[in-house]
Design a protein around this motif. Structure first.
Motif, PDB file in Angstrom:
ATOM      1  N   LEU A   1     -72.307 -18.588  39.603  1.00 47.44           N
ATOM      2  CA  LEU A   1     -72.256 -19.772  38.735  1.00 47.44           C
ATOM      3  C   LEU A   1     -73.632 -20.096  38.183  1.00 47.44           C
ATOM      4  O   LEU A   1     -73.951 -21.251  37.936  1.00 47.44           O
ATOM      5  CB  LEU A   1     -71.661 -20.947  39.504  1.00 47.44           C
ATOM      6  CG  LEU A   1     -70.147 -20.820  39.632  1.00 47.44           C
ATOM      7  CD1 LEU A   1     -69.636 -21.557  40.859  1.00 47.44           C
ATOM      8  CD2 LEU A   1     -69.455 -21.335  38.389  1.00 47.44           C
ATOM      9  N   ALA A   2     -74.422 -19.057  37.963  1.00 45.99           N
ATOM     10  CA  ALA A   2     -75.718 -19.223  37.329  1.00 45.99           C
ATOM     11  C   ALA A   2     -75.523 -19.323  35.814  1.00 45.99           C
ATOM     12  O   ALA A   2     -74.425 -19.581  35.335  1.00 45.99           O
ATOM     13  CB  ALA A   2     -76.618 -18.050  37.697  1.00 45.99           C
TER      14      ALA A   2
ATOM     15  N   TYR B   1     -60.410 -19.013  33.870  1.00 48.65           N
ATOM     16  CA  TYR B   1     -61.609 -18.366  34.343  1.00 48.65           C
ATOM     17  C   TYR B   1     -61.253 -17.308  35.373  1.00 48.65           C
ATOM     18  O   TYR B   1     -60.124 -17.273  35.880  1.00 48.65           O
ATOM     19  CB  TYR B   1     -62.604 -19.383  34.918  1.00 48.65           C
ATOM     20  CG  TYR B   1     -62.168 -20.059  36.193  1.00 48.65           C
ATOM     21  CD1 TYR B   1     -61.233 -21.094  36.156  1.00 48.65           C
ATOM     22  CD2 TYR B   1     -62.692 -19.690  37.427  1.00 48.65           C
ATOM     23  CE1 TYR B   1     -60.822 -21.732  37.317  1.00 48.65           C
ATOM     24  CE2 TYR B   1     -62.306 -20.321  38.590  1.00 48.65           C
ATOM     25  CZ  TYR B   1     -61.365 -21.347  38.531  1.00 48.65           C
ATOM     26  OH  TYR B   1     -60.959 -21.969  39.687  1.00 48.65           O
TER      27      TYR B   1
ATOM     28  N   LYS C   1     -56.420 -21.060  36.463  1.00 47.78           N
ATOM     29  CA  LYS C   1     -56.320 -21.998  35.353  1.00 47.78           C
ATOM     30  C   LYS C   1     -57.511 -22.937  35.321  1.00 47.78           C
ATOM     31  O   LYS C   1     -58.041 -23.339  36.354  1.00 47.78           O
ATOM     32  CB  LYS C   1     -55.034 -22.816  35.481  1.00 47.78           C
ATOM     33  CG  LYS C   1     -53.773 -21.989  35.375  1.00 47.78           C
ATOM     34  CD  LYS C   1     -52.537 -22.859  35.565  1.00 47.78           C
ATOM     35  CE  LYS C   1     -51.262 -22.014  35.458  1.00 47.78           C
ATOM     36  NZ  LYS C   1     -50.049 -22.833  35.676  1.00 47.78           N
TER      37      LYS C   1
ATOM     38  N   TYR D   1     -65.196 -16.577  31.637  1.00 50.51           N
ATOM     39  CA  TYR D   1     -64.526 -17.823  31.255  1.00 50.51           C
ATOM     40  C   TYR D   1     -64.021 -17.736  29.812  1.00 50.51           C
ATOM     41  O   TYR D   1     -64.603 -17.040  28.981  1.00 50.51           O
ATOM     42  CB  TYR D   1     -65.507 -19.009  31.302  1.00 50.51           C
ATOM     43  CG  TYR D   1     -66.462 -19.067  32.453  1.00 50.51           C
ATOM     44  CD1 TYR D   1     -67.656 -18.363  32.436  1.00 50.51           C
ATOM     45  CD2 TYR D   1     -66.193 -19.883  33.555  1.00 50.51           C
ATOM     46  CE1 TYR D   1     -68.555 -18.446  33.484  1.00 50.51           C
ATOM     47  CE2 TYR D   1     -67.095 -19.968  34.609  1.00 50.51           C
ATOM     48  CZ  TYR D   1     -68.268 -19.248  34.564  1.00 50.51           C
ATOM     49  OH  TYR D   1     -69.151 -19.339  35.610  1.00 50.51           O
TER      50      TYR D   1
ATOM     51  N   VAL E   1     -63.155 -15.070  38.728  1.00 48.88           N
ATOM     52  CA  VAL E   1     -64.324 -14.892  39.595  1.00 48.88           C
ATOM     53  C   VAL E   1     -64.546 -13.420  39.944  1.00 48.88           C
ATOM     54  O   VAL E   1     -65.492 -13.092  40.660  1.00 48.88           O
ATOM     55  CB  VAL E   1     -64.226 -15.745  40.877  1.00 48.88           C
ATOM     56  CG1 VAL E   1     -64.095 -17.212  40.516  1.00 48.88           C
ATOM     57  CG2 VAL E   1     -63.070 -15.299  41.743  1.00 48.88           C
TER      58      VAL E   1
ATOM     59  N   ALA F   1     -74.598 -19.167  32.164  1.00 48.16           N
ATOM     60  CA  ALA F   1     -73.469 -18.568  31.456  1.00 48.16           C
ATOM     61  C   ALA F   1     -73.948 -18.057  30.104  1.00 48.16           C
ATOM     62  O   ALA F   1     -74.651 -18.761  29.377  1.00 48.16           O
ATOM     63  CB  ALA F   1     -72.359 -19.590  31.267  1.00 48.16           C
TER      64      ALA F   1
ATOM     65  N   TYR G   1     -68.252 -13.468  37.112  1.00 44.66           N
ATOM     66  CA  TYR G   1     -67.530 -14.602  36.548  1.00 44.66           C
ATOM     67  C   TYR G   1     -67.360 -14.428  35.036  1.00 44.66           C
ATOM     68  O   TYR G   1     -68.291 -14.045  34.334  1.00 44.66           O
ATOM     69  CB  TYR G   1     -68.291 -15.910  36.787  1.00 44.66           C
ATOM     70  CG  TYR G   1     -68.132 -16.491  38.167  1.00 44.66           C
ATOM     71  CD1 TYR G   1     -68.606 -15.828  39.293  1.00 44.66           C
ATOM     72  CD2 TYR G   1     -67.528 -17.732  38.348  1.00 44.66           C
ATOM     73  CE1 TYR G   1     -68.474 -16.371  40.560  1.00 44.66           C
ATOM     74  CE2 TYR G   1     -67.398 -18.288  39.610  1.00 44.66           C
ATOM     75  CZ  TYR G   1     -67.872 -17.601  40.712  1.00 44.66           C
ATOM     76  OH  TYR G   1     -67.735 -18.143  41.959  1.00 44.66           O
TER      77      TYR G   1
END
Lengths: 111, 109
Positions: free
Chosen positions: A97-98, A48, A57, A33, A50, A100, A31
């Motif tokens: 999504l751990a 972002y 978006k 961003y 993945v 960042a 991921y």
């Protein structure tokens, strides 16, 4: 360890100019961003990704474009700079999504 | 509209006092994260809460995730001047990590 590296750190653009903000990470995170942070405010998600080849978006994508050709790099493109794009831009990466991890930021002024 | 609402946006208190910062939403989140940001730096993760009702402690900081996973709070006991900074909550939803507008905390000596 480098972590997330953003370049440049500072930039002044004239209205209508274009530029690319560079972001690279060496943690093999899937991921990535891009956020913008206006003075005294939180972070707004611009785009972002993945994984390599996939972008989407966020909350405020207008006026920006991104690409993700490799796992490591996630550049942000401003095509026609406007004063409303004056902000601090942060790139971040994470494994799923751990936690960042953020870069140091790019302070952009459009005059 | 802000998906995550933090309150208060600004808080200035004396050293030694206790405080609570709130992060609220009408949406359910898979997890909530709390970050702290120093001037000129990117945010740094403090904690992640995943389970509804979960409480996590980090020295003088206590984090709680609401039972319905729509809200969270950060409580600081006996605040110190070193706690000064911008505190941000972030929620994971639909493969995105979105942030609240932040709480700017100032601890006065």
């Amino acid at each position: 360890n480098a972590g997330v590296t953003q370049t440049p750190k500072f930039r002044i653009l004239k209205i209508g100019q274009s530029m690319t903000l560079q972001c690279t990470q060496d943690m093999n995170h899937n991921y990535m961003y891009w956020y913008r942070q206006d003075p005294g405010m939180g972070l707004k998600l611009i785009y972002y990704s993945v994984g390599a080849g996939i972008t989407d978006k966020g909350e405020v994508p207008n006026g920006y474009n991104v690409s993700r050709s490799t796992t490591e790099d996630f550049p942000l493109r401003l095509e026609l700079a406007a004063p409303s794009q004056t902000s601090v831009y942060f790139c971040a990466s994470s494994y799923s999504l751990a936690e960042a991890f953020f870069g140091q930021g790019t302070r952009l002024t459009v005059v | 509209t802000q998906l995550l609402e933090q309150s208060p946006q600004f808080l200035s208190i004396q050293e030694g006092e206790n405080l609570t910062v709130y992060c609220n939403s009408s949406s359910v989140f898979s997890s909530l994260q709390w970050y702290r940001q120093e001037p000129g730096e990117g945010p740094v993760l403090l904690v992640t809460v995943v389970t509804g009702g979960e409480v996590k402690k980090l020295k003088r900081l206590t984090f709680q995730f609401g039972d319905a996973r729509k809200d969270s709070s950060l409580h600081i006991t006996a605040a110190q001047t070193g706690d000064t900074g911008l505190y941000l909550c972030a929620g994971e939803r639909a493969q995105k990590l979105v942030f609240g507008q932040g709480t700017r905390l100032t601890i006065n000596p």
